[in-house]
Motif scaffolding. Structure first.
Motif, PDB file in Angstrom:
ATOM      1  N   VAL A 150       0.861  -1.182   0.000  1.00 19.28           N
ATOM      2  CA  VAL A 150       0.000   0.000   0.000  1.00 19.28           C
ATOM      3  C   VAL A 150       0.897   1.230   0.000  1.00 19.28           C
ATOM      4  O   VAL A 150       2.008   1.205   0.558  1.00 19.28           O
ATOM      5  CB  VAL A 150      -0.934  -0.002   1.230  1.00 19.28           C
ATOM      6  N   ARG A 151       0.449   2.300  -0.598  1.00 23.54           N
ATOM      7  CA  ARG A 151       1.266   3.511  -0.699  1.00 23.54           C
ATOM      8  C   ARG A 151       1.341   4.242   0.640  1.00 23.54           C
ATOM      9  O   ARG A 151       0.607   5.181   0.920  1.00 23.54           O
ATOM     10  CB  ARG A 151       0.716   4.431  -1.799  1.00 23.54           C
ATOM     11  N   THR A 152       2.256   3.748   1.473  1.00 25.85           N
ATOM     12  CA  THR A 152       2.569   4.345   2.763  1.00 25.85           C
ATOM     13  C   THR A 152       4.086   4.450   2.864  1.00 25.85           C
ATOM     14  O   THR A 152       4.807   4.037   1.967  1.00 25.85           O
ATOM     15  CB  THR A 152       2.043   3.475   3.922  1.00 25.85           C
TER      16      THR A 152
ATOM     17  N   GLU B  43       5.518   5.080  -0.722  1.00 27.84           N
ATOM     18  CA  GLU B  43       4.353   5.944  -0.877  1.00 27.84           C
ATOM     19  C   GLU B  43       4.152   6.426  -2.314  1.00 27.84           C
ATOM     20  O   GLU B  43       3.067   6.902  -2.680  1.00 27.84           O
ATOM     21  CB  GLU B  43       4.446   7.150   0.065  1.00 27.84           C
ATOM     22  N   ASN B  44       5.195   6.285  -3.142  1.00 27.78           N
ATOM     23  CA  ASN B  44       5.106   6.694  -4.547  1.00 27.78           C
ATOM     24  C   ASN B  44       5.200   5.513  -5.511  1.00 27.78           C
ATOM     25  O   ASN B  44       5.311   5.714  -6.721  1.00 27.78           O
ATOM     26  CB  ASN B  44       6.211   7.700  -4.868  1.00 27.78           C
TER      27      ASN B  44
ATOM     28  N   GLU C 285       4.277   2.645  -7.968  1.00 28.63           N
ATOM     29  CA  GLU C 285       3.161   2.254  -8.822  1.00 28.63           C
ATOM     30  C   GLU C 285       2.726   0.820  -8.549  1.00 28.63           C
ATOM     31  O   GLU C 285       1.607   0.431  -8.886  1.00 28.63           O
ATOM     32  CB  GLU C 285       3.562   2.419 -10.295  1.00 28.63           C
TER      33      GLU C 285
ATOM     34  N   PRO D 158      -3.044   2.607  -3.890  1.00 24.59           N
ATOM     35  CA  PRO D 158      -3.278   3.881  -3.216  1.00 24.59           C
ATOM     36  C   PRO D 158      -3.964   3.679  -1.873  1.00 24.59           C
ATOM     37  O   PRO D 158      -4.873   2.841  -1.745  1.00 24.59           O
ATOM     38  CB  PRO D 158      -4.175   4.641  -4.203  1.00 24.59           C
ATOM     39  N   LEU D 159      -3.538   4.430  -0.868  1.00 31.48           N
ATOM     40  CA  LEU D 159      -4.021   4.229   0.500  1.00 31.48           C
ATOM     41  C   LEU D 159      -5.535   4.380   0.604  1.00 31.48           C
ATOM     42  O   LEU D 159      -6.209   3.542   1.212  1.00 31.48           O
ATOM     43  CB  LEU D 159      -3.320   5.217   1.439  1.00 31.48           C
ATOM     44  N   ASP D 160      -6.088   5.431   0.042  1.00 30.11           N
ATOM     45  CA  ASP D 160      -7.536   5.661   0.137  1.00 30.11           C
ATOM     46  C   ASP D 160      -8.315   4.518  -0.507  1.00 30.11           C
ATOM     47  O   ASP D 160      -9.350   4.081   0.016  1.00 30.11           O
ATOM     48  CB  ASP D 160      -7.916   6.988  -0.512  1.00 30.11           C
ATOM     49  N   GLU D 161      -7.815   4.044  -1.642  1.00 26.37           N
ATOM     50  CA  GLU D 161      -8.473   2.938  -2.338  1.00 26.37           C
ATOM     51  C   GLU D 161      -8.451   1.674  -1.477  1.00 26.37           C
ATOM     52  O   GLU D 161      -9.452   0.946  -1.382  1.00 26.37           O
ATOM     53  CB  GLU D 161      -7.762   2.690  -3.666  1.00 26.37           C
TER      54      GLU D 161
END
Length: 254
Positions: free
Chosen positions: A185-187, A194-195, A197, A201-204
């Motif tokens: 996860v993008r953390t 966090e970047n 690909e 994405p965290l929200d997703e």
């Protein structure tokens, strides 16, 4: 696990998945207590998100866990959900012990002993509740290894089997055991993640997790679609290909 009406303690939630999940659970009508080591971040969270309580806790320190448990239960005697979120991930090179031993010990202390100590601190209270949940947090890497993070992979495999085992033992109680199995996860768990690909994405990710909890309140494992590639490689019979793809695709797997 019911998606609303709970009192939830999430140690290790001052950033990343933990904080995002805490905010989403609060929005769904839960009382949420955020736990973490950094008091400055805890103050920021309390100021920016009214209604969220905060507690200082270092899950690598047994005394800190015991102190935080007393504080949480004194302020929130209706606590019925514990999420053992806190964890660390370290890149290790196992060619020389002096380069990995300290890291490996820290990972096991935080990722394995931390959840064990947390559950020990809260289990009697949770058993006394009419409906309670322990949510453990493993990883897709519990089922397929990223070669540069051996201790992390092993720690999450341990959490998976711990979850399976205590679920059996607690079947005669009101406590459910749910295992959350994130993919990448993008953390900031690893530098640059966090970047990435490759990472979700965290929200997703959190939206999908909450949707699964809502749709499957009796689920034993919470698996977003992206983690199933790792989770079921052995069952599908393509484990070797999964491992090869994982280590070729992830920027830390070279």
């Amino acid at each position: 696990m019911n998606i609303s009406g709970n009192t939830v303690f999430i140690p290790g939630s001052t950033s990343g998945i933990g904080l995002a999940l805490a905010l989403e659970l609060q929005a769904r009508g839960n009382t949420v207590i955020v736990g973490g080591r950094r008091t400055d971040l805890l103050k920021e969270i309390a100021a920016e998100h009214p209604g969220i309580d905060t507690v200082t806790i270092d899950t690598a320190d047994p005394a800190s866990i015991a102190s935080a448990a007393r504080e949480v239960l004194a302020r929130h005697p209706d606590l019925n959900v514990l999420v053992t979120m806190a964890g660390i991930m370290r890149v290790e090179d196992w060619h020389q012990p002096e380069t990995f031993l300290g890291s490996a010990e820290a990972v096991v202390n935080t990722n394995v002993l931390g959840p064990i100590r947390l559950i020990a601190a809260f289990i009697e209270h949770l058993r006394a509740q009419p409906d309670a949940t322990i949510m453990t947090v493993s990883s897709g890497l519990a089922f397929a290894p990223l070669k540069v993070t051996p201790s992390y992979n092993a720690s999450k495999a341990a959490i998976h089997m711990l979850s399976e085992s205590i679920r059996l033992q607690l079947a005669d109680t009101t406590v459910k055991v749910v295992e959350l199995e994130p993919p990448a996860v993008r953390t900031s768990l690893l530098p640059g993640q966090e970047n990435s690909e490759f990472a979700v994405p965290l929200d997703e990710f959190v939206a999908e997790v909450v949707g699964l909890l809502e749709a499957q309140p009796e689920a034993k494992e919470i698996q977003v679609e992206r983690v199933k590639f790792l989770r079921y490689g052995e069952a599908r019979g393509d484990y070797d290909q999964v491992v090869e793809t994982l280590n070729a695709a992830d920027p830390h797997g070279k």
